[in-house]
Design a protein around this motif. Structure first.
Motif, PDB file in Angstrom:
ATOM      1  N   VAL A 131      -4.428  -7.545  -6.171  1.00  0.00           N
ATOM      2  CA  VAL A 131      -3.426  -7.209  -7.182  1.00  0.00           C
ATOM      3  C   VAL A 131      -2.566  -6.041  -6.699  1.00  0.00           C
ATOM      4  CG1 VAL A 131      -3.098  -6.250  -9.508  1.00  0.00           C
ATOM      5  CG2 VAL A 131      -4.705  -8.133  -9.145  1.00  0.00           C
ATOM      6  N   GLN A 132      -3.192  -5.043  -6.085  1.00  0.00           N
ATOM      7  CA  GLN A 132      -2.424  -3.897  -5.586  1.00  0.00           C
ATOM      8  C   GLN A 132      -1.480  -4.316  -4.456  1.00  0.00           C
ATOM      9  OE1 GLN A 132      -2.661  -1.408  -7.582  1.00  0.00           O
ATOM     10  NE2 GLN A 132      -4.427  -2.426  -8.545  1.00  0.00           N
ATOM     11  N   VAL A 133      -1.927  -5.231  -3.608  1.00  0.00           N
ATOM     12  CA  VAL A 133      -1.048  -5.742  -2.548  1.00  0.00           C
ATOM     13  C   VAL A 133       0.153  -6.451  -3.157  1.00  0.00           C
ATOM     14  CG1 VAL A 133      -0.863  -7.330  -0.593  1.00  0.00           C
ATOM     15  CG2 VAL A 133      -2.929  -5.947  -0.881  1.00  0.00           C
ATOM     16  N   ALA A 134      -0.092  -7.279  -4.163  1.00  0.00           N
ATOM     17  CA  ALA A 134       1.000  -7.998  -4.816  1.00  0.00           C
ATOM     18  C   ALA A 134       1.979  -7.031  -5.477  1.00  0.00           C
ATOM     19  CB  ALA A 134       0.449  -8.983  -5.841  1.00  0.00           C
ATOM     20  N   LEU A 135       1.463  -6.006  -6.153  1.00  0.00           N
ATOM     21  CA  LEU A 135       2.342  -5.027  -6.796  1.00  0.00           C
ATOM     22  C   LEU A 135       3.168  -4.275  -5.762  1.00  0.00           C
ATOM     23  CD1 LEU A 135      -0.148  -3.589  -9.448  1.00  0.00           C
ATOM     24  CD2 LEU A 135       1.810  -5.078  -9.902  1.00  0.00           C
ATOM     25  N   ALA A 136       2.556  -3.930  -4.635  1.00  0.00           N
ATOM     26  CA  ALA A 136       3.282  -3.212  -3.586  1.00  0.00           C
ATOM     27  C   ALA A 136       4.337  -4.078  -2.916  1.00  0.00           C
ATOM     28  CB  ALA A 136       2.296  -2.695  -2.536  1.00  0.00           C
ATOM     29  N   SER A 137       4.224  -5.401  -3.068  1.00  0.00           N
ATOM     30  CA  SER A 137       5.179  -6.332  -2.452  1.00  0.00           C
ATOM     31  C   SER A 137       6.381  -6.611  -3.340  1.00  0.00           C
ATOM     32  CB  SER A 137       4.473  -7.653  -2.130  1.00  0.00           C
ATOM     33  OG  SER A 137       3.356  -7.440  -1.286  1.00  0.00           O
ATOM     34  N   GLN A 138       6.363  -6.099  -4.555  1.00  0.00           N
ATOM     35  CA  GLN A 138       7.462  -6.323  -5.499  1.00  0.00           C
ATOM     36  C   GLN A 138       8.539  -5.253  -5.339  1.00  0.00           C
ATOM     37  OE1 GLN A 138       5.720  -6.193  -9.389  1.00  0.00           O
ATOM     38  NE2 GLN A 138       4.317  -7.880  -8.996  1.00  0.00           N
ATOM     39  N   PRO A 139       9.771  -5.547  -5.748  1.00  0.00           N
ATOM     40  CA  PRO A 139      10.823  -4.529  -5.690  1.00  0.00           C
ATOM     41  C   PRO A 139      10.549  -3.326  -6.578  1.00  0.00           C
ATOM     42  CG  PRO A 139      11.767  -6.723  -5.966  1.00  0.00           C
ATOM     43  CD  PRO A 139      10.294  -6.864  -6.155  1.00  0.00           C
ATOM     44  N   ASP A 140       9.919  -3.559  -7.748  1.00  0.00           N
ATOM     45  CA  ASP A 140       9.674  -2.447  -8.669  1.00  0.00           C
ATOM     46  C   ASP A 140       8.200  -2.164  -8.906  1.00  0.00           C
ATOM     47  OD1 ASP A 140       9.024  -4.679 -10.136  1.00  0.00           O
ATOM     48  OD2 ASP A 140      10.646  -4.460 -11.594  1.00  0.00           O
ATOM     49  N   GLY A 141       7.319  -3.097  -8.541  1.00  0.00           N
ATOM     50  CA  GLY A 141       5.888  -2.870  -8.678  1.00  0.00           C
ATOM     51  C   GLY A 141       5.352  -2.907 -10.088  1.00  0.00           C
ATOM     52  N   VAL A 142       6.073  -3.526 -11.005  1.00  0.00           N
ATOM     53  CA  VAL A 142       5.628  -3.515 -12.405  1.00  0.00           C
ATOM     54  C   VAL A 142       5.447  -4.915 -12.993  1.00  0.00           C
ATOM     55  CG1 VAL A 142       6.639  -1.254 -12.838  1.00  0.00           C
ATOM     56  CG2 VAL A 142       8.008  -3.304 -13.286  1.00  0.00           C
ATOM     57  N   LEU A 153       1.099   2.383   2.894  1.00  0.00           N
ATOM     58  CA  LEU A 153       1.011   1.440   4.009  1.00  0.00           C
ATOM     59  C   LEU A 153       2.105   1.740   5.013  1.00  0.00           C
ATOM     60  CD1 LEU A 153       0.463  -1.915   2.094  1.00  0.00           C
ATOM     61  CD2 LEU A 153      -1.165  -0.849   3.649  1.00  0.00           C
ATOM     62  N   PRO A 154       1.773   2.024   6.271  1.00  0.00           N
ATOM     63  CA  PRO A 154       2.807   2.261   7.283  1.00  0.00           C
ATOM     64  C   PRO A 154       3.686   1.028   7.475  1.00  0.00           C
ATOM     65  CG  PRO A 154       0.645   2.961   8.064  1.00  0.00           C
ATOM     66  CD  PRO A 154       0.418   2.171   6.808  1.00  0.00           C
ATOM     67  N   PRO A 155       4.888   1.199   8.047  1.00  0.00           N
ATOM     68  CA  PRO A 155       5.780   0.056   8.278  1.00  0.00           C
ATOM     69  C   PRO A 155       5.087  -1.040   9.087  1.00  0.00           C
ATOM     70  CG  PRO A 155       6.920   2.122   8.694  1.00  0.00           C
ATOM     71  CD  PRO A 155       5.472   2.473   8.486  1.00  0.00           C
ATOM     72  N   ASP A 156       5.285  -2.274   8.659  1.00  0.00           N
ATOM     73  CA  ASP A 156       4.761  -3.455   9.349  1.00  0.00           C
ATOM     74  C   ASP A 156       3.228  -3.526   9.383  1.00  0.00           C
ATOM     75  OD1 ASP A 156       7.394  -4.269   9.960  1.00  0.00           O
ATOM     76  OD2 ASP A 156       7.410  -2.963  11.712  1.00  0.00           O
ATOM     77  N   ARG A 157       2.549  -2.691   8.625  1.00  0.00           N
ATOM     78  CA  ARG A 157       1.091  -2.752   8.592  1.00  0.00           C
ATOM     79  C   ARG A 157       0.662  -3.801   7.569  1.00  0.00           C
ATOM     80  NH1 ARG A 157      -3.489   0.548   9.720  1.00  0.00           N
ATOM     81  NH2 ARG A 157      -5.255  -0.866   9.473  1.00  0.00           N
ATOM     82  N   GLU A 181     -11.012   7.905  -6.071  1.00  0.00           N
ATOM     83  CA  GLU A 181     -10.609   7.286  -7.329  1.00  0.00           C
ATOM     84  C   GLU A 181      -9.856   5.997  -7.021  1.00  0.00           C
ATOM     85  OE1 GLU A 181      -7.115   9.080  -9.330  1.00  0.00           O
ATOM     86  OE2 GLU A 181      -7.321  10.659  -7.833  1.00  0.00           O
ATOM     87  N   PRO A 182      -9.844   5.034  -7.946  1.00  0.00           N
ATOM     88  CA  PRO A 182      -9.094   3.800  -7.711  1.00  0.00           C
ATOM     89  C   PRO A 182      -7.616   4.100  -7.475  1.00  0.00           C
ATOM     90  CG  PRO A 182     -10.558   3.539  -9.575  1.00  0.00           C
ATOM     91  CD  PRO A 182     -10.573   4.998  -9.232  1.00  0.00           C
ATOM     92  N   MET A 183      -7.042   3.445  -6.471  1.00  0.00           N
ATOM     93  CA  MET A 183      -5.667   3.722  -6.075  1.00  0.00           C
ATOM     94  C   MET A 183      -4.808   2.474  -6.072  1.00  0.00           C
ATOM     95  SD  MET A 183      -5.640   6.504  -3.017  1.00  0.00           S
ATOM     96  CE  MET A 183      -6.159   8.204  -3.312  1.00  0.00           C
ATOM     97  N   ALA A 184      -3.513   2.712  -6.234  1.00  0.00           N
ATOM     98  CA  ALA A 184      -2.512   1.685  -5.999  1.00  0.00           C
ATOM     99  C   ALA A 184      -2.189   1.658  -4.503  1.00  0.00           C
ATOM    100  CB  ALA A 184      -1.260   1.999  -6.818  1.00  0.00           C
ATOM    101  N   LEU A 185      -1.276   0.784  -4.119  1.00  0.00           N
ATOM    102  CA  LEU A 185      -0.739   0.745  -2.761  1.00  0.00           C
ATOM    103  C   LEU A 185       0.778   0.890  -2.840  1.00  0.00           C
ATOM    104  CD1 LEU A 185      -2.704  -2.262  -1.171  1.00  0.00           C
ATOM    105  CD2 LEU A 185      -3.038   0.163  -0.659  1.00  0.00           C
ATOM    106  N   VAL A 186       1.353   1.579  -1.875  1.00  0.00           N
ATOM    107  CA  VAL A 186       2.803   1.740  -1.776  1.00  0.00           C
ATOM    108  C   VAL A 186       3.207   1.528  -0.322  1.00  0.00           C
ATOM    109  CG1 VAL A 186       4.693   3.423  -1.861  1.00  0.00           C
ATOM    110  CG2 VAL A 186       3.055   3.309  -3.734  1.00  0.00           C
ATOM    111  N   ARG A 187       4.237   0.750  -0.112  1.00  0.00           N
ATOM    112  CA  ARG A 187       4.747   0.574   1.250  1.00  0.00           C
ATOM    113  C   ARG A 187       5.526   1.814   1.673  1.00  0.00           C
ATOM    114  NH1 ARG A 187       3.691  -4.284   3.270  1.00  0.00           N
ATOM    115  NH2 ARG A 187       3.074  -5.937   1.817  1.00  0.00           N
TER     116      ARG A 187
END
Length: 394
Positions: free
Chosen positions: A234-245, A345-349, A364-370
């Motif tokens: 789910v965090q990967v999917a949210l980080a792949s969105q333009p707004d993450g919401v 997440l570093p570029p292209d990782r 603590e539980p974390m989100a992901l951000v590119r």
């Protein structure tokens, strides 16, 4: 939060489309409704629904409509998965994919003639069911990325195919939800797949298939660490969105008895961890019923994935699921806490299991951000993220 099951007919598996028995399906759906779920996801089988590229079987459409009728009578909404060339380990290829002039198989992602036929099927299914009161929405196909094994295509081509299929459904069923139900590989592996950005942003919501075993999480992290596989996807999917919401649907979640020491206890913990994940729109367990062992050739694990036996008896794992489903539907579960911190997440990782290992180790539980969004104040504020944590090199 929606909670439901992937419906597997108890008596005839999805051979039921060919050997229709509305009475046994009604009994199944009575047992499913008793689990306190609000929806089911069902599977059409492509060659049976479209035995010819120019013709969609009216008998299959009648049976599909009747299944929606039966579900609606039990207050169950239905997601119809349409273009199924892959299901439960089996490859379902229409015979007409063979180009008789060249003796080669037409590519379902690149051949314009096949793409037009697929759109014809999608349109026919939508035109018959779009206004049905029990319809929740449509899934383009079950794990279509798996089909790249014999239909080679690059990411851009697969993105174009997904876009065209979603557009066809949206044209013929503008009020219905639409998703693309891929497995875990497009999110966490570097394999031929639609892009995570396309999957996260196209249709009504992203859909993730969060299997502890097939994802590799159970082998890598053991029973305890693998409980959060849906959370990570789910965090990967949210980080792949333009707004993450945009919300994410955990469309497949399940466990086979052979994978863990205590399947019932593990299932309860897996469900609880997934319910506690922010931004989850719904959870759909795989699956409702065991597969009858009179059918051969299935992988052994497929026979005991159900919450119910083939006789509609509630299994211990079904009891655990039903108790949690009742809590979700009654509002008895605590709303998930929003994630204030995020791993960058570093570029292209690729957010693979190595990244998940670091993510699991956080206090603590974390989100992901590119990385390209780490300085975007509006984006971070929109997601409620206040703290960024760098991913260690290597």
């Amino acid at each position: 939060m929606r909670i439901g099951v992937n419906y597997v007919p108890s008596q005839h598996w999805y051979y039921c489309w060919l050997d229709w028995d509305a009475t046994s399906i009604a009994r199944d759906l009575d047992a499913v409704a008793a689990l306190e779920v609000d929806h089911i996801r069902i599977q059409c089988i492509w060659p049976w629904f479209q035995p010819n590229p120019a013709w969609v079987s009216p008998v299959m459409l009648d049976r599909l409509e009747q299944l929606l009728d039966l579900a609606g009578e039990r207050d169950l909404q239905v997601c119809v998965t349409v273009l199924n060339g892959w299901l439960s380990g089996f490859d379902f290829r229409p015979a007409w994919l063979l180009d008789t002039a060249t003796e080669t198989q037409r590519n379902i992602f690149t051949d314009p003639w096949v793409i037009a036929a697929q759109q014809h099927l999608l349109a026919a299914v939508c035109e018959r069911t779009a206004d049905h009161p029990a319809l929740w929405g449509y899934d383009v196909g079950n794990e279509p990325n798996v089909l790249t094994a014999w239909n080679p295509a690059d990411e851009a081509t697969l993105d174009a195919w997904c876009t065209a299929m979603v557009a066809t459904i949206s044209e013929h069923a503008p009020r219905a939800h639409v998703v693309i139900g891929v497995d875990q590989r497009p999110w966490i592996n570097d394999e031929p797949s639609p892009s995570p950005e396309l999957l996260a942003s196209t249709g009504s919501m992203a859909a993730v298939h969060a299997w502890p075993w097939f994802s590799g999480a159970l082998t890598r992290f053991g029973e305890q660490g693998s409980l959060r596989v849906a959370d990570f996807l789910v965090q990967v999917a949210l980080a792949s969105q333009p707004d993450g919401v945009r919300p994410v649907w955990v469309q497949e979640l399940g466990v086979a008895p052979e994978w863990v020491s205590d399947p019932t206890g593990y299932a309860g913990d897996l469900l609880a961890a997934t319910v506690a994940t922010p931004s989850v729109e719904g959870i759909t367990w795989w699956c409702s019923h065991d597969v009858d062992r009179r059918f051969s050739a299935f992988a052994n694990l497929e026979y005991e994935l159900g919450l119910l036996t083939v006789g509609n008896e509630l299994k211990p794992i079904g009891k655990v699921f039903a108790e949690l489903a009742e809590q979700v539907r009654s509002g008895g579960t605590t709303a998930p806490e929003p994630r204030r911190a995020a791993l960058v997440l570093p570029p292209d990782r690729i957010p693979d299991l190595d990244v998940m290992a670091v993510w699991l180790q956080q206090p603590e539980p974390m989100a992901l951000v590119r990385a390209e969004r780490r300085h975007d104040a509006a984006y971070l504020a929109g997601r409620g993220i206040e703290q960024l944590v760098a991913l260690p090199a290597g």
